[in-house]
Design a protein around this motif. Structure first.
Motif, mmCIF file in Angstrom:
data_model
loop_
_atom_site.group_PDB
_atom_site.id
_atom_site.type_symbol
_atom_site.label_atom_id
_atom_site.label_comp_id
_atom_site.label_asym_id
_atom_site.label_seq_id
_atom_site.Cartn_x
_atom_site.Cartn_y
_atom_site.Cartn_z
ATOM 1 N N ASN A 190 -6.517 3.954 26.063
ATOM 2 C CA ASN A 190 -5.193 4.409 26.494
ATOM 3 C C ASN A 190 -4.120 3.806 25.592
ATOM 4 O OD1 ASN A 190 -5.989 6.011 28.743
ATOM 5 N ND2 ASN A 190 -6.381 4.138 29.895
ATOM 6 N N VAL A 191 -3.343 4.683 24.961
ATOM 7 C CA VAL A 191 -2.327 4.274 23.988
ATOM 8 C C VAL A 191 -0.948 4.662 24.510
ATOM 9 C CG1 VAL A 191 -1.543 4.447 21.597
ATOM 10 C CG2 VAL A 191 -3.987 4.733 22.143
ATOM 11 N N GLY A 192 -0.076 3.686 24.687
ATOM 12 C CA GLY A 192 1.288 3.973 25.105
ATOM 13 C C GLY A 192 2.193 4.148 23.902
ATOM 14 N N PHE A 193 3.062 5.169 23.949
ATOM 15 C CA PHE A 193 3.996 5.397 22.843
ATOM 16 C C PHE A 193 5.267 6.053 23.361
ATOM 17 C CE2 PHE A 193 2.253 9.566 23.327
ATOM 18 C CZ PHE A 193 3.206 10.450 22.831
ATOM 19 N N ASN A 194 6.316 5.949 22.568
ATOM 20 C CA ASN A 194 7.564 6.642 22.893
ATOM 21 C C ASN A 194 8.013 7.446 21.676
ATOM 22 O OD1 ASN A 194 8.238 4.138 21.519
ATOM 23 N ND2 ASN A 194 10.373 4.658 21.937
ATOM 24 N N SER A 195 8.946 8.349 21.871
ATOM 25 C CA SER A 195 9.388 9.236 20.794
ATOM 26 C C SER A 195 10.234 8.483 19.778
ATOM 27 C CB SER A 195 10.190 10.408 21.368
ATOM 28 O OG SER A 195 9.356 11.210 22.174
ATOM 29 N N TRP A 196 9.735 8.382 18.553
ATOM 30 C CA TRP A 196 10.431 7.709 17.457
ATOM 31 C C TRP A 196 9.930 8.300 16.140
ATOM 32 C CZ3 TRP A 196 14.257 5.959 15.161
ATOM 33 C CH2 TRP A 196 14.247 4.983 14.153
ATOM 34 N N ALA A 197 10.538 9.458 15.788
ATOM 35 C CA ALA A 197 10.128 10.135 14.552
ATOM 36 C C ALA A 197 10.489 9.275 13.341
ATOM 37 C CB ALA A 197 10.819 11.489 14.457
ATOM 38 N N PRO A 198 9.616 9.225 12.326
ATOM 39 C CA PRO A 198 8.391 10.020 12.173
ATOM 40 C C PRO A 198 7.133 9.279 12.611
ATOM 41 C CG PRO A 198 8.860 8.959 10.109
ATOM 42 C CD PRO A 198 9.935 8.490 11.072
ATOM 43 N N PHE A 210 -3.386 9.348 24.323
ATOM 44 C CA PHE A 210 -1.984 8.998 24.098
ATOM 45 C C PHE A 210 -1.155 9.324 25.337
ATOM 46 C CE2 PHE A 210 -3.555 9.450 19.763
ATOM 47 C CZ PHE A 210 -2.967 8.375 19.129
ATOM 48 N N ILE A 211 -0.319 8.352 25.747
ATOM 49 C CA ILE A 211 0.511 8.519 26.934
ATOM 50 C C ILE A 211 1.970 8.233 26.565
ATOM 51 C CG2 ILE A 211 0.878 7.827 29.330
ATOM 52 C CD1 ILE A 211 -1.970 6.593 29.239
ATOM 53 N N ASP A 212 2.826 9.231 26.726
ATOM 54 C CA ASP A 212 4.250 9.092 26.407
ATOM 55 C C ASP A 212 4.946 8.347 27.546
ATOM 56 O OD1 ASP A 212 6.758 9.330 25.382
ATOM 57 O OD2 ASP A 212 6.942 11.489 25.675
ATOM 58 N N MET A 213 5.612 7.231 27.199
ATOM 59 C CA MET A 213 6.262 6.420 28.230
ATOM 60 C C MET A 213 7.342 5.536 27.607
ATOM 61 S SD MET A 213 3.402 3.453 28.975
ATOM 62 C CE MET A 213 2.140 4.644 29.423
ATOM 63 N N PRO A 214 8.295 5.044 28.395
ATOM 64 C CA PRO A 214 9.298 4.113 27.882
ATOM 65 C C PRO A 214 8.643 2.818 27.396
ATOM 66 C CG PRO A 214 9.982 5.015 29.998
ATOM 67 C CD PRO A 214 8.548 5.407 29.804
ATOM 68 N N VAL A 215 9.285 2.172 26.434
ATOM 69 C CA VAL A 215 8.722 0.963 25.833
ATOM 70 C C VAL A 215 8.525 -0.154 26.866
ATOM 71 C CG1 VAL A 215 9.138 -0.875 24.152
ATOM 72 C CG2 VAL A 215 9.647 1.483 23.554
ATOM 73 N N LYS A 216 9.510 -0.372 27.713
ATOM 74 C CA LYS A 216 9.406 -1.454 28.700
ATOM 75 C C LYS A 216 8.222 -1.237 29.631
ATOM 76 C CE LYS A 216 14.228 -2.994 28.815
ATOM 77 N NZ LYS A 216 15.433 -3.192 29.672
ATOM 78 N N ARG A 217 8.009 -0.001 30.058
ATOM 79 C CA ARG A 217 6.877 0.285 30.930
ATOM 80 C C ARG A 217 5.555 0.042 30.207
ATOM 81 N NH1 ARG A 217 6.455 6.255 32.959
ATOM 82 N NH2 ARG A 217 8.504 5.697 33.805
ATOM 83 N N LEU A 243 -3.026 -0.421 30.379
ATOM 84 C CA LEU A 243 -2.823 0.218 29.087
ATOM 85 C C LEU A 243 -3.525 -0.646 28.041
ATOM 86 C CD1 LEU A 243 -1.155 2.638 27.852
ATOM 87 C CD2 LEU A 243 0.570 0.942 27.246
ATOM 88 N N ASP A 244 -4.163 -0.008 27.064
ATOM 89 C CA ASP A 244 -4.957 -0.756 26.094
ATOM 90 C C ASP A 244 -4.195 -1.133 24.829
ATOM 91 O OD1 ASP A 244 -7.387 -0.612 27.630
ATOM 92 O OD2 ASP A 244 -7.507 1.499 27.050
ATOM 93 N N ILE A 245 -3.411 -0.192 24.302
ATOM 94 C CA ILE A 245 -2.812 -0.393 22.968
ATOM 95 C C ILE A 245 -1.391 0.146 22.914
ATOM 96 C CG2 ILE A 245 -2.943 0.301 20.523
ATOM 97 C CD1 ILE A 245 -5.894 0.283 20.659
ATOM 98 N N MET A 246 -0.551 -0.537 22.146
ATOM 99 C CA MET A 246 0.729 -0.003 21.705
ATOM 100 C C MET A 246 0.738 -0.022 20.177
ATOM 101 S SD MET A 246 3.468 -1.791 24.315
ATOM 102 C CE MET A 246 4.890 -1.025 23.488
ATOM 103 N N MET A 247 1.502 0.881 19.591
ATOM 104 C CA MET A 247 1.586 0.977 18.133
ATOM 105 C C MET A 247 2.933 0.454 17.649
ATOM 106 S SD MET A 247 0.117 4.883 17.734
ATOM 107 C CE MET A 247 1.478 5.585 18.696
ATOM 108 N N GLY A 248 3.037 0.221 16.343
ATOM 109 C CA GLY A 248 4.315 -0.102 15.727
ATOM 110 C C GLY A 248 4.946 -1.386 16.201
#
Length: 273
Positions: free
Chosen positions: A32-40, A71-78, A88-93
């Motif tokens: 399970n990967v948490g991420f938020n919208s931050w192009a690119p 991949f799961i779209d969610m706010p960074v704090k959450r 949640l297993d992983i965050m990127m960046g």
């Protein structure tokens, strides 16, 4: 003769795994990967599919390990809270922060991040910034998103910039770039990959990167210490090393940089109406 054959087989299998062929997967369920919208780096496309530079990088790392990603779209704090809980297993960046070590492991770096300055391309010959103090001496108006880390020089002089009316904060990088296009500021500060991408792909403005580097960070994957697979961080690090040695991670960065460059050639400083 038999010994010689056994030795040759041993050498073959050592080379097979050393050069990055997929090892047997130790992933028992999707990661399970948490991420938020931050192009690119990461966002959902029109079909609801996660895309972006970081998405591509984690995908090839996981594929190298034989792992599946969710991949799961969610706010960074959450995402950070769920990482602490182990749901949640992983965050990127992720940039390194000592306090994050209490609940997560940092992978070895998989890319670098630079904070730089950008101007409209048609004004690039007029605006030269060799050192930070040139902002003050040339009375240049700086555009910066309200949330972000822009280096020690910016932090030390933020109040002086505000006092001299040389700093305008915005909600995000997109708004800063839009304001640059309308001439409401002279220089945008931000991520060296994100700013040109947003400028060309979203705002259709041609920008030029100035050589001054304000800050440099190594970027990591952040893995929950409560993850169901405690060997995951070891596997990720090994995969990053293999893919880096073959240049595959660098190719992902080049791919996204070329997208921006190609679009820059089309925009020629256009501003959306």
């Amino acid at each position: 003769m038999r010994l010689r054959i056994l030795l040759l087989l041993l050498i073959y299998f050592q080379a097979y795994f050393a050069y990055g062929q997929k090892a047997t997967s130790s992933c028992y369920e999707p990661i399970n990967v948490g991420f938020n919208s931050w192009a690119p780096y990461s966002w959902l496309d029109s079909a609801g599919k996660p895309v972006g530079l970081d998405v591509d990088m984690l995908t090839i790392v996981a594929d190298n390990l034989g792992c599946k990603l969710n991949f799961i779209d969610m706010p960074v704090k959450r995402a950070h809270r769920m990482l602490q809980e182990g749901t949640l297993d992983i965050m990127m960046g992720a940039s390194y922060r000592p306090e994050r070590e209490a609940y997560a492991d940092f992978s070895i770096p998989y890319r670098d991040e630079e904070i730089k300055l950008f101007v409209k391309s048609d004004l690039a010959s007029q605006i030269k910034i060799d050192k930070w103090q040139d902002i003050f001496s040339q009375k240049l108006v700086l555009l910066a998103p309200v949330f972000g880390w822009y280096g020690a020089d910016f932090l030390a002089s933020e109040q002086a910039l505000i006092k001299q009316k040389l700093l305008i904060f915005s909600r995000n990088a997109t708004q800063s770039i839009r304001m640059l296009g309308y001439g409401r500021g002279d220089v945008v500060i931000g991520d060296s990959i994100a700013v040109p991408y947003i400028a060309t792909q979203i705002e259709r403005i041609s920008v030029t990167e100035l050589p001054l580097v304000l800050d440099h960070n190594q970027i990591h994957f952040l893995v929950s210490k409560k993850t169901t697979n405690p060997e995951l961080i070891t596997g990720i690090n090994q995969s990053i090393k293999r893919l880096s040695s073959r240049g595959e991670l660098a190719q992902v960065i080049v791919k996204w940089q070329q997208i921006s460059i190609a679009k820059t050639q089309e925009t020629s400083g256009k501003v959306p109406l």
